[in-house]
Scaffold this motif. Structure first.
Motif, PDB file in Angstrom:
ATOM      1  N   ASP A   1      33.206  41.099  43.838  1.00  0.00           N
ATOM      2  CA  ASP A   1      32.808  41.066  42.431  1.00  0.00           C
ATOM      3  C   ASP A   1      32.365  42.444  41.958  1.00  0.00           C
ATOM      4  OD1 ASP A   1      33.365  38.361  42.312  1.00  0.00           O
ATOM      5  OD2 ASP A   1      31.256  37.731  42.411  1.00  0.00           O
ATOM      6  N   TRP A   2      31.630  43.185  42.814  1.00  0.00           N
ATOM      7  CA  TRP A   2      31.165  44.519  42.436  1.00  0.00           C
ATOM      8  C   TRP A   2      32.355  45.455  42.228  1.00  0.00           C
ATOM      9  CZ3 TRP A   2      31.346  49.552  44.118  1.00  0.00           C
ATOM     10  CH2 TRP A   2      30.448  50.420  43.497  1.00  0.00           C
TER      11      TRP A   2
ATOM     12  N   GLU B   1      34.000  44.562  38.970  1.00  0.00           N
ATOM     13  CA  GLU B   1      33.217  45.068  37.843  1.00  0.00           C
ATOM     14  C   GLU B   1      33.401  46.574  37.692  1.00  0.00           C
ATOM     15  OE1 GLU B   1      29.145  43.776  38.268  1.00  0.00           O
ATOM     16  OE2 GLU B   1      29.762  41.671  38.398  1.00  0.00           O
TER      17      GLU B   1
ATOM     18  N   ASP C   1      36.642  47.164  36.058  1.00  0.00           N
ATOM     19  CA  ASP C   1      36.608  46.770  34.647  1.00  0.00           C
ATOM     20  C   ASP C   1      35.789  47.735  33.795  1.00  0.00           C
ATOM     21  OD1 ASP C   1      38.168  44.566  35.235  1.00  0.00           O
ATOM     22  OD2 ASP C   1      36.484  43.156  35.272  1.00  0.00           O
TER      23      ASP C   1
END
Length: 134
Positions: free
Chosen positions: A16-17, A20, A23
């Motif tokens: 997830d990191w 992110e 993104d």
């Protein structure tokens, strides 16, 4: 723990990191990497397992960016976007790896020990740290 392996981006928090980070606007990426590494390298404060996982993912991203380890195809653009800033944080990435692996009292270490995989997890961190050392 949400992990499917002992690699530095083989768990939900790390994946997830990295997502992110990808993104984020390109101009925000280097500060995000630095912040994750600084939190982990700071021995004056407690480090929880999610912070350690994010820092280890950041260290791996730095290793990708300085071309010290193979970059998965899906992360080539991320590595290229950090190539200019990454050399300046290599020592910080190494310090974060050292801090996380230096004590059995660290929450990250305890989680892997509880899963019976501490040796494999430590080997993954040490491989990234050795790659950063060049």
């Amino acid at each position: 723990m949400g992990a499917w392996g002992t690699g530095l981006v083989e768990d939900d928090i790390a994946a997830d990191w990295v997502d992110e980070l990808e993104d984020a606007a390109v101009i925000r990426r280097a500060p995000l990497v630095r912040a994750a590494l600084e939190r982990a390298a700071d021995r004056g404060r407690p480090l929880d397992a999610p912070e350690a996982v994010e820092a280890l993912a950041a260290a791996l991203v730095v290793a990708w960016a300085v071309d010290r380890v193979d970059v998965p195809a899906e992360h080539h653009a991320l590595a290229r976007s950090l190539a200019e800033a990454a050399p300046g944080v290599v020592p910080l990435a190494m310090a974060a790896c050292d801090r996380i692996t230096s004590s059995e009292d660290e929450e990250w270490w305890e989680r892997w020990a509880d899963a019976g995989l501490v040796d494999e997890a430590l080997a993954a961190v040490r491989a990234a740290r050795d790659a950063l050392a060049g």
